[in-house]
Scaffold this active site. Sequence first.
Site, PDB file in Angstrom:
ATOM      1  N   HIS A 299      12.929  35.615  39.344  1.00  0.00           N
ATOM      2  CA  HIS A 299      13.841  35.729  40.602  1.00  0.00           C
ATOM      3  C   HIS A 299      14.969  34.605  40.334  1.00  0.00           C
ATOM      4  CE1 HIS A 299      10.815  37.678  43.475  1.00  0.00           C
ATOM      5  NE2 HIS A 299      11.567  38.577  42.635  1.00  0.00           N
TER       6      HIS A 299
ATOM      7  N   CYS B 126      35.312  34.214  39.395  1.00  0.00           N
ATOM      8  CA  CYS B 126      35.706  33.805  38.083  1.00  0.00           C
ATOM      9  C   CYS B 126      34.504  33.628  37.279  1.00  0.00           C
ATOM     10  CB  CYS B 126      36.416  32.673  38.389  1.00  0.00           C
ATOM     11  SG  CYS B 126      35.741  31.122  38.629  1.00  0.00           S
TER      12      CYS B 126
HETATM   13  P1  OAD Z   1       5.594  34.313  50.073  1.00  0.00           P
HETATM   14  O1  OAD Z   1       6.060  33.388  51.165  1.00  0.00           O
HETATM   15  O2  OAD Z   1       5.562  35.913  50.264  1.00  0.00           O
HETATM   16  O3  OAD Z   1       3.881  34.108  49.758  1.00  0.00           O
HETATM   17  C1  OAD Z   1       3.307  32.468  49.707  1.00  0.00           C
HETATM   18  C2  OAD Z   1       1.955  32.842  49.726  1.00  0.00           C
HETATM   19  O4  OAD Z   1       1.479  31.624  49.591  1.00  0.00           O
HETATM   20  C3  OAD Z   1       1.431  33.220  51.178  1.00  0.00           C
HETATM   21  O5  OAD Z   1       0.499  34.224  50.966  1.00  0.00           O
HETATM   22  C4  OAD Z   1       0.642  31.866  51.599  1.00  0.00           C
HETATM   23  O6  OAD Z   1      -0.336  32.439  52.677  1.00  0.00           O
HETATM   24  C5  OAD Z   1       0.425  31.302  50.406  1.00  0.00           C
HETATM   25  N1  OAD Z   1       0.297  29.776  50.503  1.00  0.00           N
HETATM   26  C6  OAD Z   1       0.829  28.968  51.496  1.00  0.00           C
HETATM   27  N2  OAD Z   1       0.575  27.688  51.000  1.00  0.00           N
HETATM   28  C7  OAD Z   1      -0.248  27.732  50.118  1.00  0.00           C
HETATM   29  C8  OAD Z   1      -0.975  26.569  49.184  1.00  0.00           C
HETATM   30  N3  OAD Z   1      -0.671  25.264  49.479  1.00  0.00           N
HETATM   31  N4  OAD Z   1      -1.479  26.978  48.216  1.00  0.00           N
HETATM   32  C9  OAD Z   1      -1.783  28.631  47.924  1.00  0.00           C
HETATM   33  N5  OAD Z   1      -1.127  29.342  48.679  1.00  0.00           N
HETATM   34  C10 OAD Z   1      -0.511  28.950  49.645  1.00  0.00           C
HETATM   35  O7  OAD Z   1       6.025  33.698  48.629  1.00  0.00           O
HETATM   36  P2  OAD Z   1       6.141  34.584  47.354  1.00  0.00           P
HETATM   37  O8  OAD Z   1       4.941  35.713  47.006  1.00  0.00           O
HETATM   38  O9  OAD Z   1       6.570  34.013  46.025  1.00  0.00           O
HETATM   39  O10 OAD Z   1      12.206  36.380  46.838  1.00  0.00           O
HETATM   40  O11 OAD Z   1       7.388  35.778  47.534  1.00  0.00           O
HETATM   41  C11 OAD Z   1       8.095  36.439  46.842  1.00  0.00           C
HETATM   42  C12 OAD Z   1       9.500  36.732  46.972  1.00  0.00           C
HETATM   43  O12 OAD Z   1       9.755  36.938  48.412  1.00  0.00           O
HETATM   44  C13 OAD Z   1      10.259  35.307  46.698  1.00  0.00           C
HETATM   45  O13 OAD Z   1      10.288  35.115  45.410  1.00  0.00           O
HETATM   46  C14 OAD Z   1      11.459  35.385  47.391  1.00  0.00           C
HETATM   47  C15 OAD Z   1      10.898  36.164  48.762  1.00  0.00           C
HETATM   48  O14 OAD Z   1      11.879  36.694  49.688  1.00  0.00           O
HETATM   49  C16 OAD Z   1      13.574  35.956  46.420  1.00  0.00           C
HETATM   50  O15 OAD Z   1      14.093  34.973  46.722  1.00  0.00           O
HETATM   51  C17 OAD Z   1      14.236  37.136  45.613  1.00  0.00           C
END
Ligand code: OAD
Length: 245
Positions: free
Chosen positions: A115, A126
């Site tokens: 990402h 630019c």
């Molecule tokens: P999410 O915010 O969707 O998911 C994060 C997960 O981590 C959730 O299921 C939480 O429950 C879990 N979580 C929280 N704290 C934690 C911890 N300490 N240890 C383990 N798990 C924990 O994040 P992503 O899956 O990364 O896109 O989301 C995918 C994409 O959605 C991101 O890259 C971003 C967002 O929109 C872009 O920026 C393009």
Amino acid sequence: MERAAELLSVARRGVAFTGAGASAESGIPTFRGAGGLWTKYDPVKVASIDSFMQDPTAYWMVSKERGGIALAARPNPGHLALVALEAAGVLVAIVTQNTDGLHQASGSSRVVEVHGSSRTVQCLDCGTRESRAVVQARLAVQMPPLCKSCGGMFLKPTVVLFGEPMPVSAMHEALALAQSADVMLVVGSSLVVQPAAGIPVAAVRAGASLIIINAEPTPFDSLAEVVIHGRAGEVLPEILTLVNT
Ligand code: OAD
């Protein structure tokens, strides 16, 4: 925990796939789950390329706060355990949806950012690039920030916004790593954002064992050999200790 350590102990082409939960214990809020950014904001309004082009100021108002937190964040014990798993010959790479640069800061040597990176900002007019830290400092006096070269108002972090294409070479590299992985270790991702969430699935289809460490259930838990619901910064060091003993 023991089964995860067993699988990792014999892995030689392991790949970690990380999401926002991997950086949560560094103080960076996740997008989904408890306290997630998208529980406060509509991602289509604040993180799509269409809304950015219509109103860069609205984008930067949200990004300013998150950017400040991310720039100040430091790797947590989960990041460090992944570095140690690489040093032990278990992991060959980290594929990350995170744009915060914390895997690189912690010392992981092969990090594939599917990402993009929020550490760099690019002018869409630019092409001039600046470091996020420099642009972040400008936000106090200039909103939206303007390009230092051409004065354009469409300065955008080099992250993938909704509606933008994925970085082709990073996706190729990530899929190739997934398809040759013996273990796929998912850490802190809700696994709901495609096409990134297809990367661990591709690994399973090619024969990898899947381990998922996440605070909450994900849609792919049924594909996993091991699912651990917990905090990455606590679970990963425990697994590392078991792998090392
Ligand atoms: P999410 O915010 O969707 O998911 C994060 C997960 O981590 C959730 O299921 C939480 O429950 C879990 N979580 C929280 N704290 C934690 C911890 N300490 N240890 C383990 N798990 C924990 O994040 P992503 O899956 O990364 O896109 O989301 C995918 C994409 O959605 C991101 O890259 C971003 C967002 O929109 C872009 O920026 C393009």
